[in-house]
Motif scaffolding. Sequence first.
Motif, mmCIF file in Angstrom:
data_model
loop_
_atom_site.group_PDB
_atom_site.id
_atom_site.type_symbol
_atom_site.label_atom_id
_atom_site.label_comp_id
_atom_site.label_asym_id
_atom_site.label_seq_id
_atom_site.Cartn_x
_atom_site.Cartn_y
_atom_site.Cartn_z
ATOM 1 N N ALA A 41 0.822 -1.205 0.000
ATOM 2 C CA ALA A 41 0.000 0.000 0.000
ATOM 3 C C ALA A 41 0.859 1.258 0.000
ATOM 4 O O ALA A 41 0.563 2.234 -0.699
ATOM 5 N N ASP A 42 1.960 1.239 0.756
ATOM 6 C CA ASP A 42 2.807 2.427 0.839
ATOM 7 C C ASP A 42 3.541 2.689 -0.472
ATOM 8 O O ASP A 42 3.724 3.843 -0.864
ATOM 9 N N PHE A 44 2.506 1.809 -3.580
ATOM 10 C CA PHE A 44 1.614 2.213 -4.665
ATOM 11 C C PHE A 44 0.848 3.496 -4.362
ATOM 12 O O PHE A 44 0.355 4.145 -5.282
ATOM 13 N N SER A 45 0.780 3.884 -3.086
ATOM 14 C CA SER A 45 0.149 5.163 -2.761
ATOM 15 C C SER A 45 1.176 6.290 -2.680
ATOM 16 O O SER A 45 0.878 7.448 -2.986
ATOM 17 N N THR A 47 2.376 7.652 -0.057
ATOM 18 C CA THR A 47 2.013 8.631 0.973
ATOM 19 C C THR A 47 2.919 8.580 2.205
ATOM 20 O O THR A 47 2.811 9.436 3.074
ATOM 21 N N HIS A 79 -3.459 -2.367 -8.679
ATOM 22 C CA HIS A 79 -2.711 -1.111 -8.785
ATOM 23 C C HIS A 79 -2.501 -0.673 -10.226
ATOM 24 O O HIS A 79 -1.685 0.206 -10.501
ATOM 25 N N LEU A 139 4.156 6.072 -10.671
ATOM 26 C CA LEU A 139 4.484 4.775 -10.096
ATOM 27 C C LEU A 139 5.815 4.272 -10.644
ATOM 28 O O LEU A 139 6.657 3.776 -9.885
#
Length: 302
Positions: A41-42, A44-45, A47, A79, A139
């Motif tokens: 998650a980190d 591909f996001s 953030t 993703h 990405l």
Amino acid sequence: MTTAGLELSGHTLRYTEVEQTGSAVRLLRLGNCDFDFDAEADLFSGTEPRRLETLAEAIEDVFENTTATVFRFAVPPAHLTSFTALVPAESDTTLRGDLIAAEAVVLGVPLGGDLFPSQGTSVRRSGLRMHVSHASKTLRDRVTSLCENIPGGEEASGSAVADRHVALLPSSTAVRHLHVNLDGDGDGPALLLGCYPGATEYTVLRGAEPALEWADDLDHPVDRLYFCLDVLDRVSVTVPSVSSVRLYGPDADDDVLAQVRSVFGARARRLNPCPAVNVSPDQFDPEFRFESFGACIGAALS
């Protein structure tokens, strides 16, 4: 040539490195690294920059002294954005690419990213319907930055390190490349089923060529079974004609396998990538789940 494959799923980074000399393949490293945060998650996001730094440091550690010049990241379907493009069946690769790029612009797909078209299925008399996956430039740049400081081994020259190439590819494409390196399971069509948290990908193969590639965001075993039958029907493949069904991915568990076997019987098995890299499962712990490394190994072999 030495190449590396990587894939993130949840808290786990899976990685491999292979040396390819002609048709000979030698496995140099294979393993996984677990984090106390959702690394997938980190990444591909984007953030949590500090966690990306931790991820980059882990990649540097596991590939210490590598001689790999190509690093390929397999991207799970959740993703990637996707769309369908209709192109003339007789169009060459260049024209087909131009038409797909134009369709992407019309649909508002951000410019500068990577487009991954499938082989396509015939429609009407002269058309191909192509499923196209898209990875954003943001990405790609983020993934490239993870590999910037990997230390090369003694055999890697300074120019080799400078010429390292980092690429993305859909996990389904990576597994398809892996599958063609394995012994055949009969002359009929094959179904590849990628089981990921929150998404499933389906590939129908006729020989080495994909007749259909598709992904959805349904991950319940019953939903997966329904869409297995649906994608086969789309390309006029009957259940009895399917030679093999191979499951891969971190969620290819006993429940999913049992559901799929309720229709396909013993033709459904977990994907075993070991023969493609000339290793035996006996060299690893019995609990080692090779089907989870399908996309990772396929990325290295692509």
